[in-house]
Design an enzyme around this catalytic site. Structure first.
Site, PDB file in Angstrom:
ATOM      1  N   ARG A   5       1.056  -1.269   0.016  1.00 32.66           N
ATOM      2  CA  ARG A   5       0.174   0.111  -0.151  1.00 32.66           C
ATOM      3  C   ARG A   5       1.005   1.045  -0.101  1.00 32.66           C
ATOM      4  O   ARG A   5       2.043   1.268   0.291  1.00 32.66           O
ATOM      5  CB  ARG A   5      -0.871   0.113   1.130  1.00 32.66           C
ATOM      6  CG  ARG A   5      -2.130  -0.953   1.191  1.00 32.66           C
ATOM      7  CD  ARG A   5      -2.709  -1.155   2.553  1.00 32.66           C
ATOM      8  NE  ARG A   5      -1.989  -1.700   3.352  1.00 32.66           N
ATOM      9  CZ  ARG A   5      -2.281  -1.818   4.969  1.00 32.66           C
ATOM     10  NH1 ARG A   5      -3.614  -1.525   5.092  1.00 32.66           N
ATOM     11  NH2 ARG A   5      -1.430  -2.656   5.733  1.00 32.66           N
ATOM     12  N   LYS A  52       2.001   1.791   7.484  1.00 34.49           N
ATOM     13  CA  LYS A  52       2.380   0.958   8.645  1.00 34.49           C
ATOM     14  C   LYS A  52       3.429   1.654   9.522  1.00 34.49           C
ATOM     15  O   LYS A  52       4.233   2.536   9.198  1.00 34.49           O
ATOM     16  CB  LYS A  52       3.020  -0.289   8.269  1.00 34.49           C
ATOM     17  CG  LYS A  52       1.811  -1.296   7.463  1.00 34.49           C
ATOM     18  CD  LYS A  52       0.612  -1.550   8.324  1.00 34.49           C
ATOM     19  CE  LYS A  52       0.940  -2.378   9.538  1.00 34.49           C
ATOM     20  NZ  LYS A  52      -0.166  -2.650  10.382  1.00 34.49           N
ATOM     21  N   TYR A  60      -0.543   4.026  11.006  1.00 37.33           N
ATOM     22  CA  TYR A  60      -0.991   3.092  11.840  1.00 37.33           C
ATOM     23  C   TYR A  60       0.055   2.563  12.464  1.00 37.33           C
ATOM     24  O   TYR A  60       1.448   2.302  11.989  1.00 37.33           O
ATOM     25  CB  TYR A  60      -1.557   1.726  10.918  1.00 37.33           C
ATOM     26  CG  TYR A  60      -2.766   1.702  10.505  1.00 37.33           C
ATOM     27  CD1 TYR A  60      -3.877   2.107  11.203  1.00 37.33           C
ATOM     28  CD2 TYR A  60      -3.084   1.953   8.861  1.00 37.33           C
ATOM     29  CE1 TYR A  60      -5.133   2.112  10.465  1.00 37.33           C
ATOM     30  CE2 TYR A  60      -4.032   1.811   8.375  1.00 37.33           C
ATOM     31  CZ  TYR A  60      -5.301   2.056   9.309  1.00 37.33           C
ATOM     32  OH  TYR A  60      -6.543   2.187   8.579  1.00 37.33           O
ATOM     33  N   HIS A  64      -0.042   0.800  16.298  1.00 37.72           N
ATOM     34  CA  HIS A  64      -0.169  -0.473  16.894  1.00 37.72           C
ATOM     35  C   HIS A  64       0.980  -0.723  17.786  1.00 37.72           C
ATOM     36  O   HIS A  64       1.595  -1.857  17.928  1.00 37.72           O
ATOM     37  CB  HIS A  64      -0.444  -1.761  15.820  1.00 37.72           C
ATOM     38  CG  HIS A  64      -1.394  -1.512  15.229  1.00 37.72           C
ATOM     39  ND1 HIS A  64      -2.925  -1.736  15.461  1.00 37.72           N
ATOM     40  CD2 HIS A  64      -1.712  -1.502  13.727  1.00 37.72           C
ATOM     41  CE1 HIS A  64      -3.702  -1.391  14.468  1.00 37.72           C
ATOM     42  NE2 HIS A  64      -3.105  -1.361  13.468  1.00 37.72           N
ATOM     43  N   GLU A  70      -5.329   4.098  14.202  1.00 38.33           N
ATOM     44  CA  GLU A  70      -6.165   3.128  14.860  1.00 38.33           C
ATOM     45  C   GLU A  70      -6.555   3.574  16.186  1.00 38.33           C
ATOM     46  O   GLU A  70      -7.728   2.819  16.755  1.00 38.33           O
ATOM     47  CB  GLU A  70      -5.316   1.918  15.190  1.00 38.33           C
ATOM     48  CG  GLU A  70      -4.388   2.072  16.108  1.00 38.33           C
ATOM     49  CD  GLU A  70      -3.118   2.352  15.705  1.00 38.33           C
ATOM     50  OE1 GLU A  70      -2.189   2.484  16.716  1.00 38.33           O
ATOM     51  OE2 GLU A  70      -2.769   3.000  14.613  1.00 38.33           O
ATOM     52  N   ASP A  86      -2.419  -7.625  14.685  1.00 36.89           N
ATOM     53  CA  ASP A  86      -1.536  -6.299  14.800  1.00 36.89           C
ATOM     54  C   ASP A  86      -1.719  -5.784  16.229  1.00 36.89           C
ATOM     55  O   ASP A  86      -1.162  -4.849  16.285  1.00 36.89           O
ATOM     56  CB  ASP A  86      -2.079  -5.520  13.682  1.00 36.89           C
ATOM     57  CG  ASP A  86      -3.528  -5.166  13.578  1.00 36.89           C
ATOM     58  OD1 ASP A  86      -4.034  -5.568  14.699  1.00 36.89           O
ATOM     59  OD2 ASP A  86      -3.820  -4.804  12.544  1.00 36.89           O
TER      60      ASP A  86
END
Length: 370
Positions: A16, A74, A93, A95, A117, A269
């Site tokens: 992505r 990410k 993101y 996480h 998130e 994740d």
């Protein structure tokens, strides 16, 4: 002029990209400079020329990371930690509950990091997680059906069965966006689906849209112990925003499952909700533990990078525009949900769920900004 950097994703099998050419055009029209690392969009089927025509500057990795606002898909990988610095905002993101080393690196560098998130509306919804959760849920059912086939290591069960033969039993843990999408697609494939959640209210709200062989059940420990051994496909879809996912399925339960049945742990994740889950990749997506296939890819939507990129940018773009155009403090004032997105600010940890998972005392987000 504020600059926005879009680096190429380097997490294994992550194809992505954090911005589309249409997104670039929107930002450039507002007088912002967009720096896209050459080749960043190739995995999603977007070439450098498309970005350049939209007004982006095609740059090196170093130049993309040197921007005021760095937007990714990410969490930073270890080889990217050297790019983290005090005078930047990272929007991606994160996480951090599952990746504590990333949190430690952000704190050490003094980087302000906003996690997609954990951006949360007053009603509890997670607007920047929702599209990827929708995709991950649908993929979970699709991939689970595939893994049940004997050539792929499964029990040799057709998910929808056939005339005179029962379908696969699919048990979905969690009725949030991931779980609901997984359950709906599995039911559409004629599986026997049991959707479990601890909230009767959540299940009641979904009842009107229930289709096919889909049953909703209020979850409990005893129920899990009885049901999990009967599953052909178990999908873990629980989430506590910012925090580590609770372990709902212990090793004893896994050992009691049918040989060659399948677990898809979408919660990986955030650490995973199945005790035996270990994070895998798209290249090597499964491991077999106690005779059960475990699929626990940490970036599931990366399997469909074109769809995922378009869906992600559709929700992140207004926030990118706000933070780059007006600055973080003003953007938070305009969109209060961004406050919960603050994970780290100038060396402080600001999200209580993340702080609990990492064992670090948090500061209040507003205090971090002052």
């Amino acid at each position: 002029m504020s600059s926005i950097g879009i680096p190429t994703e380097i997490k294994p099998d992550e194809l992505r990209v954090a911005l589309t050419p249409d997104g670039v055009r929107e930002l450039v029209t507002q007088g912002l400079e967009v720096r896209v690392q050459s080749g960043a969009g190739s995995g999603a089927g977007i070439n450098d020329e498309e970005f350049a025509i939209a007004g982006a500057k095609m740059v090196s990795r170093e130049e993309a990371w040197a921007a005021h606002l760095v937007v990714k898909v990410k969490e930073p990988q270890e080889e990217e930690f050297s790019f983290l610095r005090k005078d930047m905002v990272l929007f991606t993101y994160l996480h951090l509950a599952a990746y504590p080393k990333v949190g430690e690196a952000l704190i050490a560098a003094g980087t302000t990091a906003v996690g997609y998130e954990t951006v949360q509306m007053e009603n509890g919804s997670l607007p920047l997680l929702a599209p990827m959760s929708e995709i991950a849920g649908r993929l979970a059912a699709q991939i689970g059906a595939h893994l049940l086939e004997r050539p792929h290591g499964g029990r040799g069960v057709l998910i929808g069965g056939c005339t005179g033969v029962r379908p696969a039993r699919v048990i979905v843990l969690g009725a949030g966006t991931v779980g609901w999408n997984a359950a709906r697609l599995a039911a559409a494939m004629d599986a026997e689906v049991m959707l479990l959640d601890r909230s009767p209210e959540r299940l009641r709200n979904l009842e009107a849209d229930r289709r096919g062989r889909l049953m909703s059940v209020v979850s409990s420990r005893g129920l899990l112990e009885r049901l999990i051994p009967t599953a052909d496909l178990l999908i873990g879809a629980v989430l506590t925003p910012g925090s580590r996912a609770p372990t709902l399925v212990d090793e004893i339960m896994v050992k009691q499952m049918k040989p060659n049945s399948v677990i898809v742990d979408v919660a990986i994740d955030q650490g995973g909700c199945v005790a035996t889950s270990v994070e895998t990749t798209h290249t090597n997506p499964t491991v077999t533990i106690h005779g059960i296939q475990h699929y626990a890819v940490g970036n599931m939507p990366g399997a469909v990078p074109f769809t995922s990129t378009e869906a992600l940018v559709s929700v992140t773009l207004p926030y990118i525009l706000g933070m780059a155009g007006r600055g973080l403090e003003e953007a938070v004032a305009e969109r209060p949900e961004l406050l919960s997105g603050l994970n780290t600010v100038r060396g402080s940890l600001c999200h209580p769920g993340v702080a609990k998972a990492l064992g670090i005392p948090p500061r209040h987000p507003m205090a971090c900004l002052q």
